[in-house]
Scaffold this active site. Structure first.
Site, PDB file in Angstrom:
ATOM      1  N   ARG A 120      14.204  -6.253   0.350  1.00 25.34           N
ATOM      2  CA  ARG A 120      14.623  -6.548   1.715  1.00 25.34           C
ATOM      3  C   ARG A 120      15.491  -5.401   2.234  1.00 25.34           C
ATOM      4  NH1 ARG A 120      14.414 -11.011  -1.169  1.00 25.34           N
ATOM      5  NH2 ARG A 120      13.810 -13.034  -0.304  1.00 25.34           N
ATOM      6  N   LEU A 131      11.848  -2.697   2.936  1.00 24.34           N
ATOM      7  CA  LEU A 131      10.914  -2.950   4.035  1.00 24.34           C
ATOM      8  C   LEU A 131      11.183  -4.336   4.612  1.00 24.34           C
ATOM      9  CD1 LEU A 131       8.226  -2.061   5.417  1.00 24.34           C
ATOM     10  CD2 LEU A 131       7.021  -2.999   3.436  1.00 24.34           C
ATOM     11  N   LEU A 149       9.934  -7.417   6.071  1.00 21.63           N
ATOM     12  CA  LEU A 149       8.658  -8.125   6.215  1.00 21.63           C
ATOM     13  C   LEU A 149       8.741  -9.231   7.270  1.00 21.63           C
ATOM     14  CD1 LEU A 149       7.530  -8.383   2.480  1.00 21.63           C
ATOM     15  CD2 LEU A 149       6.638  -6.871   4.252  1.00 21.63           C
ATOM     16  N   HIS A 163      14.292 -23.818 -11.126  1.00 19.66           N
ATOM     17  CA  HIS A 163      14.608 -22.730 -12.041  1.00 19.66           C
ATOM     18  C   HIS A 163      14.063 -23.062 -13.417  1.00 19.66           C
ATOM     19  CE1 HIS A 163      17.594 -21.855  -8.821  1.00 19.66           C
ATOM     20  NE2 HIS A 163      17.117 -20.635  -9.049  1.00 19.66           N
ATOM     21  N   ASP A 164      14.221 -22.109 -14.303  1.00 23.11           N
ATOM     22  CA  ASP A 164      13.655 -22.232 -15.648  1.00 23.11           C
ATOM     23  C   ASP A 164      13.829 -23.623 -16.248  1.00 23.11           C
ATOM     24  OD1 ASP A 164      13.031 -20.703 -18.470  1.00 23.11           O
ATOM     25  OD2 ASP A 164      14.683 -22.132 -18.696  1.00 23.11           O
ATOM     26  N   ASN A 215      14.145 -26.497 -14.987  1.00 22.10           N
ATOM     27  CA  ASN A 215      13.293 -27.515 -14.380  1.00 22.10           C
ATOM     28  C   ASN A 215      11.848 -27.377 -14.865  1.00 22.10           C
ATOM     29  OD1 ASN A 215      15.176 -26.341 -11.778  1.00 22.10           O
ATOM     30  ND2 ASN A 215      15.451 -28.456 -12.467  1.00 22.10           N
ATOM     31  N   TYR A 216      11.401 -26.129 -14.936  1.00 25.33           N
ATOM     32  CA  TYR A 216      10.007 -25.904 -15.355  1.00 25.33           C
ATOM     33  C   TYR A 216       9.835 -26.285 -16.826  1.00 25.33           C
ATOM     34  CZ  TYR A 216      10.735 -22.900 -11.270  1.00 25.33           C
ATOM     35  OH  TYR A 216      11.098 -22.419 -10.043  1.00 25.33           O
ATOM     36  N   ASP A 274      10.904 -18.939 -17.706  1.00 24.20           N
ATOM     37  CA  ASP A 274      10.979 -17.732 -16.871  1.00 24.20           C
ATOM     38  C   ASP A 274      10.226 -16.552 -17.498  1.00 24.20           C
ATOM     39  OD1 ASP A 274      12.473 -18.779 -14.855  1.00 24.20           O
ATOM     40  OD2 ASP A 274      14.311 -17.688 -15.284  1.00 24.20           O
TER      41      ASP A 274
HETATM   42  C1  LIG Z   1      20.308 -14.147 -13.305  1.00 28.59           C
HETATM   43  C2  LIG Z   1      20.272 -15.045 -12.085  1.00 28.59           C
HETATM   44  C3  LIG Z   1      18.857 -15.512 -11.946  1.00 28.59           C
HETATM   45  C4  LIG Z   1      18.644 -16.703 -12.801  1.00 28.59           C
HETATM   46  C5  LIG Z   1      17.203 -16.985 -12.929  1.00 28.59           C
HETATM   47  C6  LIG Z   1      16.907 -18.394 -12.984  1.00 28.59           C
HETATM   48  C7  LIG Z   1      17.394 -19.111 -14.241  1.00 28.59           C
HETATM   49  C8  LIG Z   1      15.429 -18.649 -12.796  1.00 28.59           C
HETATM   50  O1  LIG Z   1      14.912 -19.589 -13.270  1.00 28.59           O
HETATM   51  S1  LIG Z   1      14.520 -17.554 -11.842  1.00 28.59           S
HETATM   52  C9  LIG Z   1      13.064 -18.424 -11.420  1.00 28.59           C
HETATM   53  C10 LIG Z   1      13.198 -18.987 -10.078  1.00 28.59           C
HETATM   54  N1  LIG Z   1      11.980 -19.599  -9.603  1.00 28.59           N
HETATM   55  C11 LIG Z   1      10.948 -18.884  -9.162  1.00 28.59           C
HETATM   56  O2  LIG Z   1      10.932 -17.678  -9.150  1.00 28.59           O
HETATM   57  C12 LIG Z   1       9.762 -19.709  -8.728  1.00 28.59           C
HETATM   58  C13 LIG Z   1       9.119 -19.206  -7.442  1.00 28.59           C
HETATM   59  N2  LIG Z   1      10.078 -19.003  -6.413  1.00 28.59           N
HETATM   60  C14 LIG Z   1      10.745 -19.975  -5.777  1.00 28.59           C
HETATM   61  O3  LIG Z   1      10.560 -21.154  -6.031  1.00 28.59           O
HETATM   62  C15 LIG Z   1      11.744 -19.535  -4.746  1.00 28.59           C
HETATM   63  O4  LIG Z   1      11.526 -18.206  -4.425  1.00 28.59           O
HETATM   64  C16 LIG Z   1      13.194 -19.743  -5.184  1.00 28.59           C
HETATM   65  C17 LIG Z   1      13.487 -21.226  -5.373  1.00 28.59           C
HETATM   66  C18 LIG Z   1      13.481 -18.991  -6.484  1.00 28.59           C
HETATM   67  C19 LIG Z   1      14.126 -19.170  -4.118  1.00 28.59           C
HETATM   68  O5  LIG Z   1      13.874 -19.856  -2.921  1.00 28.59           O
HETATM   69  P1  LIG Z   1      14.299 -19.235  -1.533  1.00 28.59           P
HETATM   70  O6  LIG Z   1      14.363 -20.351  -0.552  1.00 28.59           O
HETATM   71  O7  LIG Z   1      15.498 -18.387  -1.672  1.00 28.59           O
HETATM   72  O8  LIG Z   1      13.101 -18.200  -1.243  1.00 28.59           O
HETATM   73  P2  LIG Z   1      11.573 -18.462  -0.862  1.00 28.59           P
HETATM   74  O9  LIG Z   1      11.363 -19.820  -0.315  1.00 28.59           O
HETATM   75  O10 LIG Z   1      10.717 -18.081  -2.010  1.00 28.59           O
HETATM   76  O11 LIG Z   1      11.342 -17.426   0.312  1.00 28.59           O
HETATM   77  C20 LIG Z   1      11.674 -16.071   0.233  1.00 28.59           C
HETATM   78  C21 LIG Z   1      12.163 -15.629   1.586  1.00 28.59           C
HETATM   79  O12 LIG Z   1      12.478 -14.260   1.535  1.00 28.59           O
HETATM   80  C22 LIG Z   1      11.790 -13.603   2.590  1.00 28.59           C
HETATM   81  N3  LIG Z   1      11.505 -12.223   2.183  1.00 28.59           N
HETATM   82  C23 LIG Z   1      11.044 -11.799   0.994  1.00 28.59           C
HETATM   83  N4  LIG Z   1      10.944 -10.454   0.988  1.00 28.59           N
HETATM   84  C24 LIG Z   1      11.331 -10.031   2.217  1.00 28.59           C
HETATM   85  C25 LIG Z   1      11.443  -8.752   2.839  1.00 28.59           C
HETATM   86  N5  LIG Z   1      11.143  -7.619   2.196  1.00 28.59           N
HETATM   87  N6  LIG Z   1      11.883  -8.706   4.131  1.00 28.59           N
HETATM   88  C26 LIG Z   1      12.216  -9.847   4.790  1.00 28.59           C
HETATM   89  N7  LIG Z   1      12.131 -11.079   4.239  1.00 28.59           N
HETATM   90  C27 LIG Z   1      11.704 -11.163   2.979  1.00 28.59           C
HETATM   91  C28 LIG Z   1      10.541 -14.420   2.788  1.00 28.59           C
HETATM   92  O13 LIG Z   1       9.955 -14.164   4.009  1.00 28.59           O
HETATM   93  C29 LIG Z   1      11.117 -15.819   2.671  1.00 28.59           C
HETATM   94  O14 LIG Z   1      11.737 -16.101   3.894  1.00 28.59           O
HETATM   95  P3  LIG Z   1      11.681 -17.583   4.535  1.00 28.59           P
HETATM   96  O15 LIG Z   1      12.534 -18.438   3.657  1.00 28.59           O
HETATM   97  O16 LIG Z   1      12.239 -17.400   5.912  1.00 28.59           O
HETATM   98  O17 LIG Z   1      10.254 -18.012   4.521  1.00 28.59           O
HETATM   99  C30 LIG Z   1      20.756 -14.355 -10.803  1.00 28.59           C
HETATM  100  C31 LIG Z   1      20.776 -15.391  -9.633  1.00 28.59           C
HETATM  101  C32 LIG Z   1      21.905 -14.913  -8.691  1.00 28.59           C
HETATM  102  C33 LIG Z   1      22.295 -13.545  -9.252  1.00 28.59           C
HETATM  103  C34 LIG Z   1      23.668 -12.996  -8.876  1.00 28.59           C
HETATM  104  C35 LIG Z   1      23.880 -12.919  -7.346  1.00 28.59           C
HETATM  105  O18 LIG Z   1      22.740 -12.350  -6.684  1.00 28.59           O
HETATM  106  C36 LIG Z   1      25.139 -12.152  -6.954  1.00 28.59           C
HETATM  107  C37 LIG Z   1      25.285 -10.795  -7.673  1.00 28.59           C
HETATM  108  C38 LIG Z   1      24.340  -9.729  -7.108  1.00 28.59           C
HETATM  109  C39 LIG Z   1      24.538  -8.375  -7.828  1.00 28.59           C
HETATM  110  O19 LIG Z   1      23.610  -7.416  -7.293  1.00 28.59           O
HETATM  111  C40 LIG Z   1      24.309  -8.554  -9.328  1.00 28.59           C
HETATM  112  C41 LIG Z   1      25.284  -9.578  -9.875  1.00 28.59           C
HETATM  113  C42 LIG Z   1      25.163 -10.957  -9.190  1.00 28.59           C
HETATM  114  C43 LIG Z   1      26.309 -11.803  -9.699  1.00 28.59           C
HETATM  115  C44 LIG Z   1      23.809 -11.614  -9.555  1.00 28.59           C
HETATM  116  C45 LIG Z   1      23.633 -11.752 -11.077  1.00 28.59           C
HETATM  117  C46 LIG Z   1      22.290 -12.404 -11.457  1.00 28.59           C
HETATM  118  O20 LIG Z   1      21.211 -11.556 -11.147  1.00 28.59           O
HETATM  119  C47 LIG Z   1      22.136 -13.750 -10.764  1.00 28.59           C
HETATM  120  C48 LIG Z   1      23.164 -14.696 -11.328  1.00 28.59           C
END
Ligand SMILES: C[C@H](CCC[C@H](C)C(=O)SCCNC(=O)CCNC(=O)[C@H](O)C(C)(C)COP(=O)(O)OP(=O)(O)OC[C@H]1O[C@@H](n2cnc3c(N)ncnc32)[C@H](O)[C@@H]1OP(=O)(O)O)[C@H]1CC[C@H]2[C@@H]3[C@H](O)C[C@@H]4C[C@H](O)CC[C@]4(C)[C@H]3C[C@H](O)[C@]12C
Length: 382
Positions: A36, A55, A57, A122-123, A125-126, A152
């Site tokens: 994003r 980019l 989107l 998240h993981d 739940n799956y 995951d």
């Molecule tokens: C380590 C932490 C991660 C833990 C992982 C966890 C245990 C998992 O299980 S991950 C698996 C999650 N599930 C899936 O992936 C399944 C499929 N996906 C989904 O179900 C969903 O995507 C979702 C539930 C995961 C998220 O839903 P959400 O509503 O947010 O999103 P979507 O509905 O999918 O829609 C996406 C929207 O985004 C728009 N989009 C996408 N790309 C673009 C783009 N290029 N431009 C514009 N828009 C874009 C798209 O259009 C959608 O928009 P709409 O909704 O309008 O339709 C980590 C978790 C948090 C991290 C921390 C945190 O981030 C803060 C710090 C950040 C720092 O950088 C690093 C340290 C952090 C502390 C960070 C640390 C870790 O990484 C985390 C703790």
């Protein structure tokens, strides 16, 4: 490398899709992560070897740029909730129409159909929905999720990478792309096929934590040593079990039979008492070189210096000094060559990638000034 020449567009996601993209990159694919714009921070810790394009989107011009990238690519990897890509005009129908060879990999928790398809999760739940979580945990304790490894990463990221490789292989015969619907529930369940297919053997008849392989059996468990570390014991087969007994300096005649389930608590007490009399290093010296199936429980900091891992180069240090596992498995002629450079900044490669994909300089500047793309190569030079 095995995947040299394969072009992958990965949409930025949380954990499973980044891992999938990293596997592909480690084995030679050219992976572009689409991030994003607007100061987004990356949560991708699995970005090794990837380039980043920032980019927007949400803008039709951004969508057009994305389509142009996909037309010239082999794989698109998307980790969003069902319907998100379609809403942006980037569903499989749209993209495959323009590039029929495209492999469109979808990586979600619940898959593209069914009543949970659109639900967040998240993981844990799956894993719960796969049935596996109900089997994980110690006796008389609640179910316990083993980090987010199973759904995951094993059932999600790895399974999706496998699907992509299968689709690439099939495309070499048919010339056609296809859609991959990776559900982490199904991926985790599939990883757990052994559980399903071995139920008839009676391996899982008892409550959670009381079976042979779920910490119920004393010969398949961990034990604390005198220095507060642990040893892992996996002495299942009788001949290996005998070596365990020998290493512990116990006399089999004084012990209940290995497979006498009702005696397992007593046997566990004996093993616990004996393991607590020596340090981890002492036990390692006793069991190293035997077939007792006893190993030290190494911490992440200790694995690098273990002689076996060192001999194989199982872990490596990148240019930032960060240690991580070497890509597996090892291919004899075309092994993975993991990138040693630091992870990309968001938008670090926007300009170079767009040029590579045939965009003119003037077009890039227009997209930049309209806020459709962001270029952060300057930040990368700091
Ligand atoms: C380590 C932490 C991660 C833990 C992982 C966890 C245990 C998992 O299980 S991950 C698996 C999650 N599930 C899936 O992936 C399944 C499929 N996906 C989904 O179900 C969903 O995507 C979702 C539930 C995961 C998220 O839903 P959400 O509503 O947010 O999103 P979507 O509905 O999918 O829609 C996406 C929207 O985004 C728009 N989009 C996408 N790309 C673009 C783009 N290029 N431009 C514009 N828009 C874009 C798209 O259009 C959608 O928009 P709409 O909704 O309008 O339709 C980590 C978790 C948090 C991290 C921390 C945190 O981030 C803060 C710090 C950040 C720092 O950088 C690093 C340290 C952090 C502390 C960070 C640390 C870790 O990484 C985390 C703790």
């Amino acid at each position: 490398m095995a995947l040299a020449g394969v072009r992958v567009i990965e949409l930025a996601g949380l954990a499973p899709a980044p891992f999938c993209g990293m596997i592909l990159a480690d084995f030679g694919a050219r992976v572009i992560r689409v991030d994003r714009t607007k100061g987004a921070m990356t949560v991708d810790t699995q970005a090794r070897g990837k380039r980043s394009v920032a980019l927007n989107l949400k803008n039709p011009k951004g969508v057009a740029v994305f389509k142009r990238l996909c037309v010239q690519s082999d794989v698109v990897l998307e980790p969003y909730r069902k319907g998100v890509m379609e809403k942006m005009g980037l569903g499989p129908e749209d993209l495959l129409k323009e590039n029929p060879r495209l492999i469109y990999a979808r990586l979600t928790g619940y898959g593209q159909s069914g009543s949970y398809a659109k639900a967040a999760g998240h993981d844990i739940n799956y894993l719960a929905m796969s049935g596996l979580l109900s089997m994980l945990g110690r006796s008389s304790e609640k179910p316990y999720a083993p980090l987010n490894l199973v759904a995951d990463f094993a059932g999600g990221g790895l399974m999706c990478a496998f699907g992509i490789v299968l689709a690439l292989l099939e495309r070499s015969r048919s010339g056609q792309g296809q859609i991959i619907d990776t559900s982490m529930v199904e991926g985790a369940a599939y990883v757990g096929s052994f559980m399903w297919k071995s139920r008839s053997l009676g391996l899982w008849n008892r409550p959670r934590g009381e079976n042979m392989l779920d910490s119920g059996a004393p010969f398949y468990d961990t034990y604390c040593t005198s220095d507060g570390k642990y040893m892992a014991v996996g002495a299942i087969e009788p001949q290996f079990y005998q070596q365990l007994i020998k290493g512990l300096a116990l006399d089999d005649a004084d012990l209940p039979a290995q497979m006498s389930v009702s005696d397992w608590p007593q046997l566990r007490q004996t093993f616990t008492r004996v393991f607590a009399t020596k340090t981890q290093a002492e036990w390692s010296r006793i069991f190293d070189g035997t077939d007792a199936c006893v190993t030290p429980v190494l911490s992440l900091d200790e694995v690098l210096s273990h002689p076996h891992n060192q001999a194989r180069g199982s872990f490596f240090k990148d240019s930032q000094g960060e240690i991580s596992p070497r890509p597996a498995p090892v291919l004899s002629r075309s092994p993975a060559e993991p990138c040693h450079s630091r992870d990309p900044f968001i938008g670090e490669h926007t300009r170079s990638v767009l040029k590579e994909y045939g965009f003119e300089q003037a077009q890039i500047e227009q997209l930049l000034s309209a806020g459709i793309i962001e270029c952060n190569e300057a930040k990368a030079r700091l």
